[in-house]
Write a protein that holds these residues in place. Structure first.
Motif, PDB file in Angstrom:
ATOM      1  N   HIS A 179       3.371 -16.712  11.326  1.00 18.41           N
ATOM      2  CA  HIS A 179       4.414 -15.709  11.046  1.00 18.41           C
ATOM      3  C   HIS A 179       4.578 -15.504   9.540  1.00 18.41           C
ATOM      4  CE1 HIS A 179       5.889 -14.770  15.060  1.00 18.41           C
ATOM      5  NE2 HIS A 179       5.857 -16.060  15.367  1.00 18.41           N
ATOM      6  N   TYR A 180       4.476 -16.581   8.788  1.00 13.12           N
ATOM      7  CA  TYR A 180       4.598 -16.491   7.322  1.00 13.12           C
ATOM      8  C   TYR A 180       3.478 -15.622   6.753  1.00 13.12           C
ATOM      9  CZ  TYR A 180       4.917 -18.133   2.453  1.00 13.12           C
ATOM     10  OH  TYR A 180       5.040 -18.203   1.080  1.00 13.12           O
ATOM     11  N   VAL A 181       2.254 -15.822   7.228  1.00 17.69           N
ATOM     12  CA  VAL A 181       1.121 -15.004   6.765  1.00 17.69           C
ATOM     13  C   VAL A 181       1.365 -13.534   7.077  1.00 17.69           C
ATOM     14  CG1 VAL A 181      -1.333 -14.507   7.115  1.00 17.69           C
ATOM     15  CG2 VAL A 181      -0.564 -16.878   6.933  1.00 17.69           C
ATOM     16  N   VAL A 182       1.766 -13.255   8.321  1.00 22.27           N
ATOM     17  CA  VAL A 182       2.000 -11.870   8.739  1.00 22.27           C
ATOM     18  C   VAL A 182       3.132 -11.244   7.930  1.00 22.27           C
ATOM     19  CG1 VAL A 182       2.737 -10.414  10.668  1.00 22.27           C
ATOM     20  CG2 VAL A 182       1.055 -12.219  11.043  1.00 22.27           C
ATOM     21  N   ASP A 183       4.190 -11.997   7.681  1.00 16.62           N
ATOM     22  CA  ASP A 183       5.316 -11.463   6.909  1.00 16.62           C
ATOM     23  C   ASP A 183       4.891 -11.108   5.483  1.00 16.62           C
ATOM     24  OD1 ASP A 183       7.152 -11.567   8.964  1.00 16.62           O
ATOM     25  OD2 ASP A 183       7.904 -13.559   8.435  1.00 16.62           O
ATOM     26  N   LEU A 184       4.075 -11.956   4.865  1.00 14.44           N
ATOM     27  CA  LEU A 184       3.620 -11.664   3.502  1.00 14.44           C
ATOM     28  C   LEU A 184       2.828 -10.364   3.449  1.00 14.44           C
ATOM     29  CD1 LEU A 184       2.455 -15.178   2.194  1.00 14.44           C
ATOM     30  CD2 LEU A 184       4.505 -13.924   1.534  1.00 14.44           C
ATOM     31  N   VAL A 185       1.927 -10.180   4.414  1.00 13.05           N
ATOM     32  CA  VAL A 185       1.107  -8.966   4.415  1.00 13.05           C
ATOM     33  C   VAL A 185       1.947  -7.750   4.796  1.00 13.05           C
ATOM     34  CG1 VAL A 185      -0.907  -7.832   5.427  1.00 13.05           C
ATOM     35  CG2 VAL A 185      -0.991 -10.271   4.924  1.00 13.05           C
ATOM     36  N   MET A 186       2.809  -7.890   5.797  1.00 11.56           N
ATOM     37  CA  MET A 186       3.657  -6.765   6.211  1.00 11.56           C
ATOM     38  C   MET A 186       4.596  -6.337   5.105  1.00 11.56           C
ATOM     39  SD  MET A 186       2.863  -5.802   9.293  1.00 11.56           S
ATOM     40  CE  MET A 186       4.294  -4.837   9.758  1.00 11.56           C
ATOM     41  N   ALA A 187       5.031  -7.285   4.276  1.00 12.81           N
ATOM     42  CA  ALA A 187       5.938  -6.959   3.176  1.00 12.81           C
ATOM     43  C   ALA A 187       5.254  -6.084   2.125  1.00 12.81           C
ATOM     44  CB  ALA A 187       6.471  -8.237   2.529  1.00 12.81           C
ATOM     45  N   THR A 188       3.923  -6.100   2.074  1.00  9.83           N
ATOM     46  CA  THR A 188       3.221  -5.201   1.152  1.00  9.83           C
ATOM     47  C   THR A 188       3.160  -3.774   1.703  1.00  9.83           C
ATOM     48  OG1 THR A 188       0.986  -5.578   2.061  1.00  9.83           O
ATOM     49  CG2 THR A 188       1.779  -7.126   0.386  1.00  9.83           C
ATOM     50  N   ARG A 189       3.401  -3.619   3.006  1.00  7.04           N
ATOM     51  CA  ARG A 189       3.363  -2.283   3.624  1.00  7.04           C
ATOM     52  C   ARG A 189       4.758  -1.684   3.771  1.00  7.04           C
ATOM     53  NH1 ARG A 189      -0.082  -4.047   8.923  1.00  7.04           N
ATOM     54  NH2 ARG A 189      -1.612  -5.381   7.876  1.00  7.04           N
ATOM     55  N   THR A 190       5.686  -2.501   4.266  1.00  2.00           N
ATOM     56  CA  THR A 190       7.066  -2.028   4.481  1.00  2.00           C
ATOM     57  C   THR A 190       8.027  -2.992   3.793  1.00  2.00           C
ATOM     58  OG1 THR A 190       7.106  -3.224   6.593  1.00  2.00           O
ATOM     59  CG2 THR A 190       6.545  -0.863   6.658  1.00  2.00           C
ATOM     60  N   PRO A 191       8.073  -2.977   2.456  1.00  2.00           N
ATOM     61  CA  PRO A 191       8.923  -3.952   1.745  1.00  2.00           C
ATOM     62  C   PRO A 191      10.407  -3.823   2.069  1.00  2.00           C
ATOM     63  CG  PRO A 191       8.069  -2.269   0.245  1.00  2.00           C
ATOM     64  CD  PRO A 191       7.347  -2.093   1.534  1.00  2.00           C
ATOM     65  N   GLU A 192      10.855  -2.599   2.420  1.00  3.04           N
ATOM     66  CA  GLU A 192      12.278  -2.414   2.706  1.00  3.04           C
ATOM     67  C   GLU A 192      12.712  -3.240   3.912  1.00  3.04           C
ATOM     68  OE1 GLU A 192      10.083  -0.013   2.437  1.00  3.04           O
ATOM     69  OE2 GLU A 192      10.609   1.080   0.603  1.00  3.04           O
ATOM     70  N   ALA A 193      11.798  -3.447   4.858  1.00  3.63           N
ATOM     71  CA  ALA A 193      12.138  -4.234   6.054  1.00  3.63           C
ATOM     72  C   ALA A 193      12.412  -5.688   5.710  1.00  3.63           C
ATOM     73  CB  ALA A 193      10.995  -4.144   7.072  1.00  3.63           C
ATOM     74  N   TYR A 194      12.016  -6.116   4.529  1.00  6.06           N
ATOM     75  CA  TYR A 194      12.222  -7.504   4.095  1.00  6.06           C
ATOM     76  C   TYR A 194      13.218  -7.587   2.933  1.00  6.06           C
ATOM     77  CZ  TYR A 194       8.207  -8.540   7.020  1.00  6.06           C
ATOM     78  OH  TYR A 194       7.348  -8.669   8.096  1.00  6.06           O
ATOM     79  N   GLY A 195      13.963  -6.496   2.734  1.00  6.98           N
ATOM     80  CA  GLY A 195      14.987  -6.503   1.694  1.00  6.98           C
ATOM     81  C   GLY A 195      14.435  -6.377   0.286  1.00  6.98           C
ATOM     82  N   LEU A 196      13.247  -5.809   0.144  1.00  8.47           N
ATOM     83  CA  LEU A 196      12.623  -5.635  -1.172  1.00  8.47           C
ATOM     84  C   LEU A 196      12.618  -4.162  -1.545  1.00  8.47           C
ATOM     85  CD1 LEU A 196       9.653  -8.057  -0.536  1.00  8.47           C
ATOM     86  CD2 LEU A 196      11.197  -8.279  -2.494  1.00  8.47           C
ATOM     87  N   GLN A 197      13.079  -3.853  -2.738  1.00  7.32           N
ATOM     88  CA  GLN A 197      13.111  -2.470  -3.205  1.00  7.32           C
ATOM     89  C   GLN A 197      11.829  -2.143  -3.969  1.00  7.32           C
ATOM     90  OE1 GLN A 197      15.691  -0.603  -2.077  1.00  7.32           O
ATOM     91  NE2 GLN A 197      16.274  -2.531  -1.073  1.00  7.32           N
ATOM     92  N   LEU A 198      10.738  -2.122  -3.222  1.00  8.59           N
ATOM     93  CA  LEU A 198       9.427  -1.907  -3.841  1.00  8.59           C
ATOM     94  C   LEU A 198       8.704  -0.698  -3.258  1.00  8.59           C
ATOM     95  CD1 LEU A 198       8.131  -5.621  -3.804  1.00  8.59           C
ATOM     96  CD2 LEU A 198       9.059  -4.367  -5.770  1.00  8.59           C
TER      97      LEU A 198
END
Length: 335
Positions: free
Chosen positions: A240-259
Motif C-alpha cells: 500500500h505504501y508503494v502504491v500511495d507513493l506512485v498515486m500521489a505523483t498522479r493525484t496529489p490532492e487526494a493525499y493532501g498535497l498542493q502539487l
C-alpha cells in the motif's frame, strides 16, 4: 510485519538462504572499492539494477568514474562488458549489428553488434539520434534484437547503464519521456568530497594505475539470486505504501498535497513495479527475506525522479521533479 506463523517460518528460511547467496554481492562492493572512491550510491544502484533486472540512467559531468564503475563491475562478476560512445552519426546497425554479404557463396550472414554483451555502458546516450536510442531501448525492454528476419535473444543478465552529460546541450537529442520510463533508476552522480578527492589523487595519479579486481561471482549466480529475489516477502502494508507513493505523483490532492499545478504527468504502473523490484533487491543485498518501508523510501527518489514530468509553472518556480518527489516522500508516512 503482519504475517502468519507459517509465513514467518518461510521468511526465516528465505532470509537464511539470502544471507548466504548475497555474500558475493557484498564482496563485489569490496572489489570495486579498490578502484572507486566515494561512489557508494552508484555502486549500490548498479547492483540493485543488476539483481532486479532493471537498467540505469546516470547523469553526471565527465570524469566521475562512470566508465570505471561499470568496467570494474564486469570484472568482479567475470562477464562481458562493452562501452558504446554515442555520437550524432551513429546508426542502429552500429549498435545491434547487420547482415553482411558474402560474395563467395552469395549469402548474407549476421554480424552481431556490441549490444550482445552482459554489461553495456551507453556513454552520452542523448548524443545519438532517435533511431539509435529506439534500437537500444527496444533491446532493453524486449531482451532481444532482430537483424533482418532473425530474432536473437540477448544474454542474461543484461544491464544497460546509460549516461547523460548535464552541462552540454548543444548537439544532443533529448530522451523522450516514454523512453526514460524504460529505465528502472535514474542516478545523479555528484562530485566527491575533499577527503575523497585527496584519496583519488593518491590512488590514481600514476601514468598507468593498475588494480587487481577478482571475479567473485558469475552470471549463473546472478540469475539464481534473481530467483530468490522473486520470493522476497512484501507485506500488504508495504505494498500500500508503494502504491500511495506512485498515486500521489498522479493525484496529489487526494493525499493532501498542493502539487497539482506543478505535475504534468505522474509515475506509470511501471514505476510501481520497478519500485517494488528495487526494494526487493535492496532487501536481498541487506541479507533479508522481507522488504521494509525503509527499502522503499531509500530507492523511491531514483525510481520516480525521471517519471514525474513537471509543468511550466513548476519550472517558473524552480521546482524540479526531484524536489516534488522528495515532498511526497516527506508527506506520506511510512507504515
Amino acid at each position: 510485519m503482519t504475517a502468519s506463523s507459517s509465513t514467518r517460518d518461510q521468511i526465516a528460511e528465505l532470509t537464511r538462504q539470502i544471507d548466504q547467496q548475497s555474500e558475493p554481492f557484498r564482496q563485489i562492493v569490496t572489489q570495486i572499492n579498490q578502484v572507486l572512491v566515494g561512489q557508494e550510491q552508484l555502486v549500490h544502484r548498479m547492483l540493485v539494477g543488476l539483481l532486479a533486472g532493471g537498467h540505469l540512467l546516470i547523469e553526471g559531468v565527465p570524469g566521475l568514474a562512470k566508465t570505471t564503475a561499470v568496467s570494474s563491475l564486469a570484472k568482479a562478476i567475470h562477464t562481458d562488458f562493452q562501452r558504446l560512445q554515442f555520437t550524432p552519426d551513429l546508426l542502429p546497425a552500429d549498435l545491434i549489428g547487420t547482415l553482411v554479404y558474402r560474395p563467395q557463396d552469395q549469402t548474407f550472414v549476421v554480424q552481431k553488434g556490441p549490444i550482445f554483451s552482459n554489461l553495456i555502458l551507453a556513454d552520452e546516450i542523448n548524443r545519438a539520434p532517435a533511431k539509435v536510442q529506439s534500437a537500444l531501448l527496444e533491446a532493453m525492454q524486449e531482451r532481444q534484437v532482430t537483424i533482418g528476419t532473425e530474432t536473437f535473444p540477448l544474454a542474461q543478465p543484461f544491464l544497460v547503464m546509460a549516461t547523460q552529460n548535464p552541462i552540454e546541450q548543444e548537439g544532443t537529442y533529448q530522451l523522450p519521456e516514454a523512453q526514460t520510463d524504460r529505465f528502472m533508476l535514474k542516478v545523479i552522480v555528484d562530485y566527491p568530497s575533499r577527503d575523497e578527492e585527496l584519496l583519488i589523487l593518491q590512488r590514481m595519479s600514476k601514468t598507468s594505475p593498475t588494480f587487481d579486481i577478482q571475479a567473485v561471482t558469475s552470471p549463473e549466480e546472478i540469475m539464481a539470486a534473481r530467483r530468490l529475489i522473486d520470493e522476497v516477502y512484501v507485506d500488504e502494508k508495504v505494498q500500500h505504501y508503494v502504491v500511495d507513493l506512485v498515486m500521489a505523483t498522479r493525484t496529489p490532492e487526494a493525499y493532501g498535497l498542493q502539487l497539482g499545478e506543478l505535475i504534468q504527468f505522474g509515475g506509470s504502473p511501471r514505476a510501481t513495479i520497478n519500485l517494488t523490484l528495487a526494494a526487493k533487491a535492496n532487501a536481498f543485498l541487506a541479507g533479508r527475506g522481507y522488504v521494509t518501508p525503509q527499502d522503499v523510501r531509500e530507492l523511491a527518489l531514483d525510481v520516480l525522479r525521471h517519471r514525474v514530468m513537471v509543468t511550466y509553472e513548476a519550472e517558473a518556480e524552480d521546482r524540479t521533479s526531484a524536489s516534488i518527489v522528495s515532498e511526497i516522500l516527506n508527506h506520506i508516512p511510512m507504515p
